[in-house]
Design an enzyme around this catalytic site. Sequence first.
Site, short mmCIF file in Angstrom:
data_model
loop_
_atom_site.label_atom_id
_atom_site.label_comp_id
_atom_site.label_asym_id
_atom_site.label_seq_id
_atom_site.Cartn_x
_atom_site.Cartn_y
_atom_site.Cartn_z
N LYS A 1 -115.90 -12.32 59.61
CA LYS A 1 -117.06 -11.61 59.06
C LYS A 1 -118.09 -11.29 60.13
CE LYS A 1 -117.00 -12.90 54.17
NZ LYS A 1 -117.64 -13.72 53.14
N LYS B 1 -104.63 -5.91 51.33
CA LYS B 1 -105.14 -6.50 50.09
C LYS B 1 -105.96 -5.48 49.30
CE LYS B 1 -107.29 -10.68 49.51
NZ LYS B 1 -107.93 -11.95 49.88
N LYS C 1 -112.63 -4.33 47.47
CA LYS C 1 -113.78 -3.58 46.97
C LYS C 1 -114.29 -2.61 48.03
CE LYS C 1 -117.58 -6.41 48.55
NZ LYS C 1 -118.63 -5.48 49.00
#
Length: 348
Positions: free
Chosen positions: A118, A210, A213
């Site tokens: 991240k 994957k 969103k």
Amino acid sequence: MAFKERVFSGVQPTGNLHLGNYLGAIAKFVALQDKYDCIYCVVDLHAITQPIAVWGGPEQLPKNTREVTAAFIACGIDPKKHIVFNQSQVAEHAELAWVFNCVARLGWLNRMTQFKEKAGKDRENASVGLYAYPTLMAADILVYRATHVPVGEDQKQHLELSRDIAQKFNNDFGKSIQAHGYGDAFFPQPEPLIQGPATRVMSLRDGSKKMSKSDPSDQSRINLTDDADAIAHKIRRAKTDPDPLPHDEKGLERRPEADNLVGIYAALAGKSKVEVLTEFGSAQFSTFKAALVDLAVVKLGPINSEMKRLVADPVYIDSVLADGATRAQAIAADTMKAVKDIVGFVRR
Ligand code: TRP
């Protein structure tokens, strides 16, 4: 010492809940309700560890928090029998996280792969909160002395860290824990609950990625807010290969898109992939997709309409969160009192 069995898990309110969140997390939360006392938390304190552009800022956050809450309820979590609330309403999470910041070691946090992912290249510019994320997650779980935590593969390392923190706290303060009458361990070692087949839902446009969103293509995912038409459209347009479906799981190797659609069908139907292939082996994708559309609409349609109804009633949603927070706090406050005594903080 035996701890009372209790489930805790959290979902971040970062927007765009999709089929991956449902099959990978929320559907599993629903299934645990018969066996355990469950606490399900919308982790808004975790959401703000990322840049504002990611969580949407002060206009967006309350909408996302209410949307996750609505999804919990629409998917079948009972907020009366169990506890549903948002993290920031129970200050004890942040309070215990501070104590855990002083128990956890820099070396432990330096190993966290999610921080590295991240934070990316510009690590100097990541928030301190993103770095301390796992100690807050440990506090979420341990402030309820929860014993079981349904999590996906990506959160297993954080859960291990929670166990390490629990153990070090129990060791460092062992004498004080004894002296205050809590036996030889105050915190349990929370265990991951991975039940049923690991449901990893992949993008409808690329079976190697994957479902996410943040994928720029909305066609890549089925949102929990998609209606029957949108669901049907996206499944019909989902990427496939030209061959008919195989008869066994081995035949799905190197066919990621086929594997994904069969996996989605299996998860929605509550069957194994083998069972699905027994039924659809040698079928063309046109046939299989039509069956998948029917199944998805039957399973997701009611969730979609219930979510719409709930999102339109923020007063009700907020009352659920307030009631959940009150009940959660009653447990968390007891834990914090004990922690203060154990650590040696003078308290009222
Ligand atoms: N980190 C989890 C995720 O991103 C969310 C989370 C926060 C959580 N606190 C938790 C999950 C405690 C389980 C237990 O998916």
